[in-house]
Structures are given as structure tokens and as C-alpha cells.
Design a protein around this motif. Structure first.
Motif, PDB file in Angstrom:
ATOM      1  N   ARG A 159     -32.667 -32.328  11.492  1.00  0.00           N
ATOM      2  CA  ARG A 159     -32.624 -31.304  12.186  1.00  0.00           C
ATOM      3  C   ARG A 159     -30.818 -30.633  12.610  1.00  0.00           C
ATOM      4  NH1 ARG A 159     -36.918 -34.522  14.046  1.00  0.00           N
ATOM      5  NH2 ARG A 159     -35.075 -36.033  15.238  1.00  0.00           N
ATOM      6  N   LEU A 160     -30.487 -31.522  12.051  1.00  0.00           N
ATOM      7  CA  LEU A 160     -28.593 -31.372  11.929  1.00  0.00           C
ATOM      8  C   LEU A 160     -28.533 -29.694  11.236  1.00  0.00           C
ATOM      9  CD1 LEU A 160     -26.512 -34.470  12.264  1.00  0.00           C
ATOM     10  CD2 LEU A 160     -27.385 -32.661  14.419  1.00  0.00           C
ATOM     11  N   LEU A 161     -29.070 -29.595  10.261  1.00  0.00           N
ATOM     12  CA  LEU A 161     -28.711 -28.794   9.424  1.00  0.00           C
ATOM     13  C   LEU A 161     -29.061 -27.225   9.152  1.00  0.00           C
ATOM     14  CD1 LEU A 161     -30.095 -30.706   6.498  1.00  0.00           C
ATOM     15  CD2 LEU A 161     -27.174 -30.758   7.201  1.00  0.00           C
TER      16      LEU A 161
ATOM     17  N   PHE B  31     -18.514 -16.980  10.138  1.00  0.00           N
ATOM     18  CA  PHE B  31     -19.044 -17.477  10.654  1.00  0.00           C
ATOM     19  C   PHE B  31     -18.167 -17.008  11.965  1.00  0.00           C
ATOM     20  CE2 PHE B  31     -22.089 -18.549   7.754  1.00  0.00           C
ATOM     21  CZ  PHE B  31     -23.011 -17.562   8.266  1.00  0.00           C
ATOM     22  N   VAL B  32     -18.526 -16.735  13.437  1.00  0.00           N
ATOM     23  CA  VAL B  32     -17.600 -16.880  14.244  1.00  0.00           C
ATOM     24  C   VAL B  32     -18.634 -18.052  15.505  1.00  0.00           C
ATOM     25  CG1 VAL B  32     -16.490 -15.648  16.291  1.00  0.00           C
ATOM     26  CG2 VAL B  32     -17.040 -14.467  14.078  1.00  0.00           C
ATOM     27  N   GLN B  33     -18.000 -18.528  15.236  1.00  0.00           N
ATOM     28  CA  GLN B  33     -18.354 -20.097  16.282  1.00  0.00           C
ATOM     29  C   GLN B  33     -17.931 -19.613  17.307  1.00  0.00           C
ATOM     30  OE1 GLN B  33     -15.920 -20.972  13.950  1.00  0.00           O
ATOM     31  NE2 GLN B  33     -16.822 -21.797  13.147  1.00  0.00           N
ATOM     32  N   ASP B  34     -18.865 -19.923  18.725  1.00  0.00           N
ATOM     33  CA  ASP B  34     -18.406 -20.054  20.646  1.00  0.00           C
ATOM     34  C   ASP B  34     -17.712 -21.228  20.443  1.00  0.00           C
ATOM     35  OD1 ASP B  34     -20.198 -21.479  21.896  1.00  0.00           O
ATOM     36  OD2 ASP B  34     -21.370 -21.338  19.770  1.00  0.00           O
TER      37      ASP B  34
ATOM     38  N   PHE C 195     -23.602 -22.015  19.164  1.00  0.00           N
ATOM     39  CA  PHE C 195     -23.655 -21.488  18.084  1.00  0.00           C
ATOM     40  C   PHE C 195     -24.949 -22.070  17.103  1.00  0.00           C
ATOM     41  CE2 PHE C 195     -22.086 -21.357  13.884  1.00  0.00           C
ATOM     42  CZ  PHE C 195     -22.321 -20.264  12.958  1.00  0.00           C
ATOM     43  N   TYR C 196     -24.349 -23.576  17.122  1.00  0.00           N
ATOM     44  CA  TYR C 196     -24.752 -24.290  15.934  1.00  0.00           C
ATOM     45  C   TYR C 196     -26.921 -24.526  16.865  1.00  0.00           C
ATOM     46  CZ  TYR C 196     -20.528 -25.469  14.451  1.00  0.00           C
ATOM     47  OH  TYR C 196     -19.672 -25.265  13.874  1.00  0.00           O
ATOM     48  N   ALA C 197     -26.835 -24.331  17.674  1.00  0.00           N
ATOM     49  CA  ALA C 197     -28.456 -24.025  18.505  1.00  0.00           C
ATOM     50  C   ALA C 197     -29.263 -23.083  18.114  1.00  0.00           C
ATOM     51  CB  ALA C 197     -28.323 -24.570  19.905  1.00  0.00           C
ATOM     52  N   GLU C 198     -27.950 -21.869  17.360  1.00  0.00           N
ATOM     53  CA  GLU C 198     -29.241 -20.924  17.572  1.00  0.00           C
ATOM     54  C   GLU C 198     -29.340 -21.199  16.176  1.00  0.00           C
ATOM     55  OE1 GLU C 198     -30.842 -18.454  19.082  1.00  0.00           O
ATOM     56  OE2 GLU C 198     -29.771 -19.720  21.370  1.00  0.00           O
ATOM     57  N   LYS C 199     -28.343 -21.193  14.852  1.00  0.00           N
ATOM     58  CA  LYS C 199     -28.965 -21.477  13.674  1.00  0.00           C
ATOM     59  C   LYS C 199     -29.577 -22.514  13.149  1.00  0.00           C
ATOM     60  CE  LYS C 199     -25.647 -18.440  12.450  1.00  0.00           C
ATOM     61  NZ  LYS C 199     -26.214 -17.162  12.431  1.00  0.00           N
ATOM     62  N   ARG C 200     -29.430 -22.966  13.942  1.00  0.00           N
ATOM     63  CA  ARG C 200     -30.679 -24.707  13.818  1.00  0.00           C
ATOM     64  C   ARG C 200     -32.484 -24.000  13.831  1.00  0.00           C
ATOM     65  NH1 ARG C 200     -26.129 -29.040  16.616  1.00  0.00           N
ATOM     66  NH2 ARG C 200     -25.192 -29.404  14.134  1.00  0.00           N
ATOM     67  N   LYS C 201     -31.609 -23.387  14.979  1.00  0.00           N
ATOM     68  CA  LYS C 201     -32.894 -22.939  14.838  1.00  0.00           C
ATOM     69  C   LYS C 201     -34.019 -21.964  13.701  1.00  0.00           C
ATOM     70  CE  LYS C 201     -33.414 -22.916  20.553  1.00  0.00           C
ATOM     71  NZ  LYS C 201     -32.809 -22.297  21.136  1.00  0.00           N
TER      72      LYS C 201
ATOM     73  N   GLY D  73     -21.174 -32.028  21.958  1.00  0.00           N
ATOM     74  CA  GLY D  73     -20.861 -33.369  21.856  1.00  0.00           C
ATOM     75  C   GLY D  73     -23.076 -33.554  21.852  1.00  0.00           C
ATOM     76  N   VAL D  74     -23.622 -32.592  22.246  1.00  0.00           N
ATOM     77  CA  VAL D  74     -25.055 -32.241  21.973  1.00  0.00           C
ATOM     78  C   VAL D  74     -25.390 -31.283  20.850  1.00  0.00           C
ATOM     79  CG1 VAL D  74     -27.206 -31.567  23.526  1.00  0.00           C
ATOM     80  CG2 VAL D  74     -25.567 -32.347  25.027  1.00  0.00           C
ATOM     81  N   GLU D  75     -25.012 -30.593  20.184  1.00  0.00           N
ATOM     82  CA  GLU D  75     -24.947 -29.965  19.666  1.00  0.00           C
ATOM     83  C   GLU D  75     -24.379 -30.392  17.703  1.00  0.00           C
ATOM     84  OE1 GLU D  75     -27.253 -27.796  19.150  1.00  0.00           O
ATOM     85  OE2 GLU D  75     -28.388 -27.958  20.425  1.00  0.00           O
ATOM     86  N   THR D  76     -23.024 -31.238  18.284  1.00  0.00           N
ATOM     87  CA  THR D  76     -21.921 -31.516  17.947  1.00  0.00           C
ATOM     88  C   THR D  76     -21.854 -32.638  17.683  1.00  0.00           C
ATOM     89  OG1 THR D  76     -20.121 -30.926  19.380  1.00  0.00           O
ATOM     90  CG2 THR D  76     -20.959 -28.937  17.758  1.00  0.00           C
ATOM     91  N   PRO D  77     -22.688 -33.910  17.127  1.00  0.00           N
ATOM     92  CA  PRO D  77     -22.072 -35.063  17.353  1.00  0.00           C
ATOM     93  C   PRO D  77     -21.323 -35.497  17.330  1.00  0.00           C
ATOM     94  CG  PRO D  77     -24.113 -34.453  15.902  1.00  0.00           C
ATOM     95  CD  PRO D  77     -23.984 -33.409  16.514  1.00  0.00           C
ATOM     96  N   GLY D  78     -20.439 -36.470  16.912  1.00  0.00           N
ATOM     97  CA  GLY D  78     -19.564 -37.059  17.058  1.00  0.00           C
ATOM     98  C   GLY D  78     -18.246 -36.769  17.790  1.00  0.00           C
ATOM     99  N   LEU D  79     -18.332 -35.821  18.393  1.00  0.00           N
ATOM    100  CA  LEU D  79     -17.147 -34.535  18.337  1.00  0.00           C
ATOM    101  C   LEU D  79     -17.445 -34.443  20.527  1.00  0.00           C
ATOM    102  CD1 LEU D  79     -16.994 -30.817  17.268  1.00  0.00           C
ATOM    103  CD2 LEU D  79     -16.240 -33.614  16.595  1.00  0.00           C
TER     104      LEU D  79
END
Length: 387
Positions: A302-304, A227-230, A235-241, A66-72
């Protein structure tokens, strides 16, 4: 005295016949071996349809925090049945009498990789309809494929899904057409004609060859590949960076020359409508939702990460450019629905564009999945109330 031609043995003809018989023996032996191998695969090593991302009969867990995926929240289970579809029950053919079957098509927002089986919006539709109409037999299966475009859906529907005898197809697409910029979306990908389609439906060996061909193909641009999610959502942290490090262009002028996906998108929707009409299948179109607004807060921005998938001169387009292009695709879908008399559900216009719906640019969290299911379910209530 030199022998005449009539008295000379036909050695060349005899050798030719031997070669023909040997070739026929090899062909028949290989065919028998392939048939045995295919039967063994059907029994013990089934392979999902090539246009679906998952193998058959898989069960695995995603461990999102839920840190990188709020609401999950995790862990969540992702399971498939023998066709590689995400469904609570097996998709049996011929379809059992009295069963109403809905198949949901789309990209990763239909696949719902990080949502539990029970929280994905196709499963929520089935659960709600079954609860409201307990005497009806209703099955909702998800054929969502991460990264799939409208052209991919043409192939998927014609080759893999219509043979499963759906009564209704729900299609939510458009976002992947936008981000793939109209490149690498030819419907020829994976299409092998009628004979090839028959083989893929009936041969596990053919399915494996086609899936391998799709993985190894080199005619699709690297930025058009899904894209292949982990399993943990890192995965989302790297893409957001990467997105945060990509400057936003001061204007959209540099992006004016990029291909417009809307005309091809509309043509693909027409083809899908033709396929469904020819098979007597109801088609419901759903505009693709996103969180994109011109007044996103810093926390929402920041979530994009998807906005930087399109770059010119190492800069990403302004938010307004993405909004306009996605609106054109949704308008094209609305025009096709209007011209064909199809049901259109405007998810983009009706779902709140906030973190109560999305955990990034467009992917639904648990609340968003429930909101989408609540928009779709009423389209079927009249059908079962009138029975």
C-alpha cells in the motif's frame, strides 16, 4: 553631362559606417547594462546552478505527519547555501586549505526533501566524521536533484560541481534511469559547450535563462519529468491511489519491448568516472536501494506508487520485472566500479528492504537515512586515521 563614378559621393559607404557605429553603440550599451544587471543579481538576487532544484539561500519547512510517510516526522527544515546546495556551511571557492570536501550526487533519495537538514544522510556523514576526527576540516554537501538520471549527472558534474573543487564525489543513482525507461535522458539537455558552461558558472543572467529553458523545454516526455512534492506529503496519497487503481499485468511479456536503460546507464557512469579521474577527484558509487521484494506484505504494498509510472495497455509490470531491471542497473554499476577500481557501496544489497528503511518505494525515512550514512562513513575513516 552625367557625373563620372569617381566624382559621385560614396553615400552608401557613409550610411554603412553609420549603421556599424550605431550597432556597436547599441551592443556596447546593452553589454554594459547586462553587466550591471548581473552584478546586481550576484549581490542581491543570486540564482542556484541550473542543474540544482532549489534556489540559493532558501529556508522553508516541510510539515509531514508520518501518515503518508511512515518513519518521518515534522516540521522539518530544508535550507540551501548560495550555490543551491544543501550544506551546513557555505561551499566556498577557491576551497580553503586543509578542507576535505565531499559532494553527494543523486536523485530525490539524495535530495531527501522530507528529511530535516540534520537527518539527511549527507549531513549525517559530515556530523559523524567531524565527531570522530575533530581536528579535521570536513564538509559534505548534497547536490541531489529529484528525478535526475545518470545522464543529468554527467551534465551536472561537468558544468556545475567540479568547479566547486570536491575531493570526493558520492554518486547514488539508477532508479530514475529505470523509471524514465531510457527516454528523455540525453546528456545534451542543458549542455551549451565550454563557452556556455563558463557563462553559467559566472553569470546569474545565464543561469536564469538556462533554468527557464529547462522548465519550458518540450522535448522531454511528460512521464520523464521530475515530480514536485508538496510541503505536507499529501502528494503520496494521490499517487498511491493512482497506483492501486492500475492493474498489474499477469506477466512481463508486454513490457519486453521497452528500452533497456542499462547500456546507456553504464556509458554515463564511464563518463562520470572519466570526469572525476581527469579532475583528480575520488568517485564512490552507491547502488540504488529500494523496498522491492517479491514477498511484500499488503501493508508494504500500500506504500508503493512508483511501480505504476510504467504502464503498457493501462497495466503496470509485475514486481519481479521491476526487481530484475533494477538489478541489471546495479550490476552495471558494479561492473564499472570493478573495471575502474572504484569503491562500490552496495546499498541495495545491504539495507533492509522494509519500512524501517523506506516510507515508499525507495525514499529513505529517518532510520533509513541513518542506515545509509552508517554504510558510507567507514569508507573515509582510514583516510583520516592515516593522517
Amino acid at each position: 553631362m552625367t557625373p563620372t563614378t569617381e566624382n559621385t559621393p560614396d553615400k552608401s559607404g557613409s550610411a554603412r559606417r553609420r549603421r556599424v557605429f550605431a550597432g556597436a553603440g547599441i551592443f556596447l550599451g546593452a553589454s554594459a547594462g547586462l553587466l550591471v544587471a548581473d552584478v546586481a543579481q550576484w549581490l542581491w538576487l543570486p540564482c542556484a546552478l541550473p542543474s540544482l532544484p532549489r534556489a540559493a539561500n532558501v529556508v522553508y519547512e516541510m510539515h509531514v505527519t508520518g501518515v503518508e510517510t511512515p518513519g518521518l516526522k515534522g516540521p522539518t527544515r530544508f535550507t540551501t547555501e548560495s550555490h543551491g546546495l544543501r550544506c551546513r556551511t557555505e561551499v566556498v571557492t577557491p576551497k580553503p586549505a586543509g578542507l576535505y570536501r565531499i559532494i553527494c550526487m543523486g536523485g530525490s533519495t539524495t535530495e531527501c526533501a522530507y528529511l530535516d537538514d540534520a537527518d539527511a544522510w549527507p549531513a549525517l556523514i559530515e556530523a559523524e566524521l567531524t565527531a570522530r576526527f575533530p581536528h579535521e576540516r570536513i564538509q559534505v554537501a548534497s547536490a541531489g536533484v529529484s528525478g535526475a538520471t545518470s545522464a543529468d549527472h554527467v551534465t551536472q558534474l561537468a558544468r556545475d560541481l567540479l568547479p566547486l573543487e570536491p575531493d570526493c564525489v558520492l554518486l547514488m543513482c539508477g532508479l530514475n534511469d529505470h523509471f524514465r525507461r531510457g527516454a528523455g535522458t540525453s546528456a545534451r539537455a542543458g549542455m551549451m559547450g565550454d563557452a556556455g558552461a563558463w557563462l553559467i558558472r559566472h553569470s546569474m543572467t545565464a543561469r536564469r535563462f538556462e533554468r527557464a529553458r529547462q522548465r519550458l523545454t518540450t522535448d522531454t516526455p511528460s512521464d520523464a519529468r521530475p515530480f514536485v512534492q508538496d510541503a505536507a506529503g499529501a502528494f503520496y496519497a494521490e499517487k498511491r491511489k493512482a497506483c492501486a487503481a492500475t492493474p498489474t499485468a499477469a506477466s512481463a511479456a508486454a513490457f519486453a519491448g521497452l528500452p533497456d536503460p542499462a547500456p546507456g546507464f553504464a556509458r554515463n557512469l564511464e563518463r562520470i568516472a572519466d570526469l572525476c579521474a581527469g579532475a583528480g577527484v575520488r568517485l564512490i558509487l552507491i547502488t540504488h536501494p529500494s523496498i522491492y521484494r517479491s514477498d511484500l506484505s499488503p501493508a508494504e504494498r500500500r506504500l508503493l506508487w512508483m511501480t505504476a509510472l510504467i504502464t503498457v495497455d493501462s497495466t503496470q509490470p509485475p514486481m519481479e520485472w521491476h526487481i530484475r531491471r533494477l538489478a541489471r542497473l546495479n550490476q552495471a554499476m558494479a561492473a564499472v566500479a570493478d573495471a575502474r577500481g572504484l569503491t562500490l557501496i552496495d546499498a541495495d544489497g545491504r539495507l533492509p528492504k522494509d519500512t524501517g528503511t523506506f516510507y515508499d518505494d525507495c525514499h529513505l525515512n529517518i532510520s533509513g537515512s541513518r542506515r545509509l550514512a552508517a554504510l558510507i562513513t567507514p569508507e573515509f575513516t582510514a583516510l583520516f586515521q592515516d593522517k
